[in-house]
Design a protein around this motif. Structure first.
Motif, PDB file in Angstrom:
ATOM      1  N   UNK A  45       0.665  -1.285  -0.018  1.00  0.00           N
ATOM      2  CA  UNK A  45      -0.180   0.286  -0.014  1.00  0.00           C
ATOM      3  C   UNK A  45       0.661   0.891  -0.058  1.00  0.00           C
ATOM      4  N   UNK A  46       0.277   2.277  -0.257  1.00  0.00           N
ATOM      5  CA  UNK A  46       1.164   3.785  -1.140  1.00  0.00           C
ATOM      6  C   UNK A  46       0.424   4.275   0.286  1.00  0.00           C
ATOM      7  N   UNK A  47       1.156   3.820   1.493  1.00  0.00           N
ATOM      8  CA  UNK A  47       1.428   4.169   2.457  1.00  0.00           C
ATOM      9  C   UNK A  47       2.740   5.030   3.458  1.00  0.00           C
ATOM     10  N   UNK A  48       3.209   6.520   3.387  1.00  0.00           N
ATOM     11  CA  UNK A  48       4.058   7.027   3.644  1.00  0.00           C
ATOM     12  C   UNK A  48       4.426   6.911   5.350  1.00  0.00           C
ATOM     13  N   UNK A  49       5.379   6.043   5.610  1.00  0.00           N
ATOM     14  CA  UNK A  49       5.346   5.286   7.321  1.00  0.00           C
ATOM     15  C   UNK A  49       7.124   4.833   6.651  1.00  0.00           C
ATOM     16  N   UNK A  50       8.090   6.301   7.149  1.00  0.00           N
ATOM     17  CA  UNK A  50       9.285   5.607   6.845  1.00  0.00           C
ATOM     18  C   UNK A  50      10.259   5.335   7.638  1.00  0.00           C
ATOM     19  N   UNK A  65       8.207   2.981   3.425  1.00  0.00           N
ATOM     20  CA  UNK A  65       8.264   2.205   4.410  1.00  0.00           C
ATOM     21  C   UNK A  65       8.185   0.414   4.969  1.00  0.00           C
ATOM     22  N   UNK A  66       7.654  -0.446   5.250  1.00  0.00           N
ATOM     23  CA  UNK A  66       8.874  -1.348   5.465  1.00  0.00           C
ATOM     24  C   UNK A  66       7.840  -2.272   4.750  1.00  0.00           C
TER      25      UNK A  66
END
Length: 88
Positions: A45-50, A65-66
């Motif tokens: 998923x294209x979720x920004x969670x660096x 993201x991971x």
């Protein structure tokens, strides 16, 4: 019967007691390294969670993201949050 109702009420109220809040620094150890799974993800998923990705050669890079980090074969593990900036 009244004593039983009183005991049940006390037990229920004790279960609702609030515990002192802990700060995130007290609950999560710093710099926890999570290995990438052996079965690499196919879609993310294209979720920004660096995350700070750790490569096979020991170098590090910040990934979105991971999941997207672990898609790359060269990445073996990651830590939460972006990689620290190198001192100049």
């Amino acid at each position: 019967m009244v004593k039983l109702a009183f005991v049940i009420a006390v037990v229920l109220l004790c279960g609702c007691a609030q515990h002192p809040a802990q700060s995130p620094a007290e609950t999560a150890p710093a710099d926890v390294t999570t290995p990438c799974p052996s079965a690499r993800p196919q879609m993310c998923m294209m979720i920004y969670d660096p995350v700070c990705a750790i490569h096979q050669d020991g170098s590090r890079s910040t990934e979105g993201n991971n999941c997207s980090a672990c898609q790359k074969e060269a990445i073996t593990a990651y830590t939460s949050g972006p990689c620290p900036k190198a001192a100049d």
